[in-house]
Design an enzyme around this catalytic site. Sequence first.
Site, PDB file in Angstrom:
ATOM      1  N   CYS A   1     -10.200  -2.989  -4.260  1.00 15.74           N
ATOM      2  CA  CYS A   1      -9.295  -4.366  -4.905  1.00 15.74           C
ATOM      3  C   CYS A   1      -9.978  -5.554  -5.308  1.00 15.74           C
ATOM      4  O   CYS A   1      -9.628  -5.552  -6.233  1.00 15.74           O
ATOM      5  CB  CYS A   1      -8.759  -4.247  -4.044  1.00 15.74           C
ATOM      6  SG  CYS A   1      -7.244  -2.804  -3.523  1.00 15.74           S
TER       7      CYS A   1
ATOM      8  N   CYS B   1     -10.135  -4.622   0.190  1.00 16.66           N
ATOM      9  CA  CYS B   1     -11.236  -3.751  -0.146  1.00 16.66           C
ATOM     10  C   CYS B   1     -12.679  -3.928  -1.484  1.00 16.66           C
ATOM     11  O   CYS B   1     -11.333  -4.948  -2.203  1.00 16.66           O
ATOM     12  CB  CYS B   1     -10.733  -2.160  -0.222  1.00 16.66           C
ATOM     13  SG  CYS B   1     -10.353  -1.891  -1.529  1.00 16.66           S
TER      14      CYS B   1
ATOM     15  N   GLU C   1      -3.497  -4.559  -2.472  1.00 16.53           N
ATOM     16  CA  GLU C   1      -3.614  -5.373  -3.940  1.00 16.53           C
ATOM     17  C   GLU C   1      -3.537  -5.342  -5.708  1.00 16.53           C
ATOM     18  O   GLU C   1      -3.036  -5.499  -6.828  1.00 16.53           O
ATOM     19  CB  GLU C   1      -4.887  -6.179  -3.890  1.00 16.53           C
ATOM     20  CG  GLU C   1      -4.940  -6.754  -2.344  1.00 16.53           C
ATOM     21  CD  GLU C   1      -5.004  -5.264  -1.164  1.00 16.53           C
ATOM     22  OE1 GLU C   1      -4.513  -4.922  -0.531  1.00 16.53           O
ATOM     23  OE2 GLU C   1      -5.820  -6.354  -0.363  1.00 16.53           O
TER      24      GLU C   1
ATOM     25  N   CYS D   1      -4.194   0.142  -2.306  1.00 18.85           N
ATOM     26  CA  CYS D   1      -4.035  -0.368  -1.233  1.00 18.85           C
ATOM     27  C   CYS D   1      -2.712  -1.615  -2.606  1.00 18.85           C
ATOM     28  O   CYS D   1      -2.562  -1.786  -3.521  1.00 18.85           O
ATOM     29  CB  CYS D   1      -5.009  -1.582  -1.696  1.00 18.85           C
ATOM     30  SG  CYS D   1      -6.601  -0.699  -0.856  1.00 18.85           S
TER      31      CYS D   1
ATOM     32  N   ASN E   1       1.020  -0.755   0.058  1.00 20.79           N
ATOM     33  CA  ASN E   1       0.002  -0.091  -0.191  1.00 20.79           C
ATOM     34  C   ASN E   1       0.976   1.142  -0.018  1.00 20.79           C
ATOM     35  O   ASN E   1       1.892   1.379   0.131  1.00 20.79           O
ATOM     36  CB  ASN E   1      -1.388   0.369   0.850  1.00 20.79           C
ATOM     37  CG  ASN E   1      -0.693  -0.196   2.329  1.00 20.79           C
ATOM     38  OD1 ASN E   1       0.885  -0.589   2.576  1.00 20.79           O
ATOM     39  ND2 ASN E   1      -0.682   0.422   3.692  1.00 20.79           N
ATOM     40  N   ILE E   2       0.051   2.226  -0.803  1.00 19.72           N
ATOM     41  CA  ILE E   2       1.597   3.927  -1.112  1.00 19.72           C
ATOM     42  C   ILE E   2       0.066   4.685  -0.573  1.00 19.72           C
ATOM     43  O   ILE E   2      -0.660   4.393  -1.585  1.00 19.72           O
ATOM     44  CB  ILE E   2       1.859   3.672  -2.083  1.00 19.72           C
ATOM     45  CG1 ILE E   2       3.043   2.590  -2.512  1.00 19.72           C
ATOM     46  CG2 ILE E   2       2.155   4.947  -2.393  1.00 19.72           C
ATOM     47  CD1 ILE E   2       2.889   2.554  -4.094  1.00 19.72           C
ATOM     48  N   GLU E   3       0.827   5.380   0.738  1.00 13.64           N
ATOM     49  CA  GLU E   3      -0.621   6.884   1.135  1.00 13.64           C
ATOM     50  C   GLU E   3      -0.274   7.932   0.721  1.00 13.64           C
ATOM     51  O   GLU E   3       1.080   7.959  -0.055  1.00 13.64           O
ATOM     52  CB  GLU E   3      -0.443   5.852   2.440  1.00 13.64           C
ATOM     53  CG  GLU E   3      -1.260   5.172   2.742  1.00 13.64           C
ATOM     54  CD  GLU E   3      -1.128   5.040   4.569  1.00 13.64           C
ATOM     55  OE1 GLU E   3      -1.083   5.644   5.269  1.00 13.64           O
ATOM     56  OE2 GLU E   3      -2.223   3.969   5.243  1.00 13.64           O
ATOM     57  N   ASN E   4      -0.850   8.450   0.868  1.00 18.23           N
ATOM     58  CA  ASN E   4      -0.815   9.960  -0.215  1.00 18.23           C
ATOM     59  C   ASN E   4      -1.694  11.146   1.477  1.00 18.23           C
ATOM     60  O   ASN E   4      -2.761  10.711   2.125  1.00 18.23           O
ATOM     61  CB  ASN E   4      -1.083  10.328  -1.197  1.00 18.23           C
ATOM     62  CG  ASN E   4      -1.001  11.514  -1.698  1.00 18.23           C
ATOM     63  OD1 ASN E   4      -1.681  12.413  -1.709  1.00 18.23           O
ATOM     64  ND2 ASN E   4      -0.418  11.488  -2.912  1.00 18.23           N
TER      65      ASN E   4
END
Length: 137
Positions: A94, A91, A55, A53, A42-45
């Site tokens: 995904c 989720c 996946e 996510c 997962n790569i948040e911002n």
Amino acid sequence: MNYPVLIEKALEARRRSYCPYSGFAVGAALETADGRIFLGCNIENVAFTPTNCAERTAFFNAVSRGASGFKAIAVVGGPKDAAELDFCAPCGVCRQVMEEFCVPDDFQVILAKSPSVYKVLTLAKLLPMGFGPAALG
Ligand code: THU
């Protein structure tokens, strides 16, 4: 397909999670019929909605490299410093991305706490009556 090996790869991907906002680190390892494995985390911002996510990162990594024929994905996730992981279910967004690229009755989603504690579900089980590419004819 070797479930423990795929789960180890998902744990490897999880170590690259970028999750400064939620502190919830997720890793995924996606395997093709010909045995290639693609990883995602997962790569948040800071603006929250651009977050991707694990996946989907794995799928977009694979598709952007020309891969297809996906057979299974292993997913591991939990608080980043947790001593033990619980099962982490994909989720809805995904699941919809899986629906785009996979055969729902065949595609296996492996939810793992560790390489030896896991359960295997099909995409059809996780997303009943999914809206897939065939729907548009
Ligand atoms: N997340 C995933 O990467 N995969 C899942 O299956 C559930 C949630 C991420 C999104 C966000 O970065 C963090 O976990 C908390 O929701």
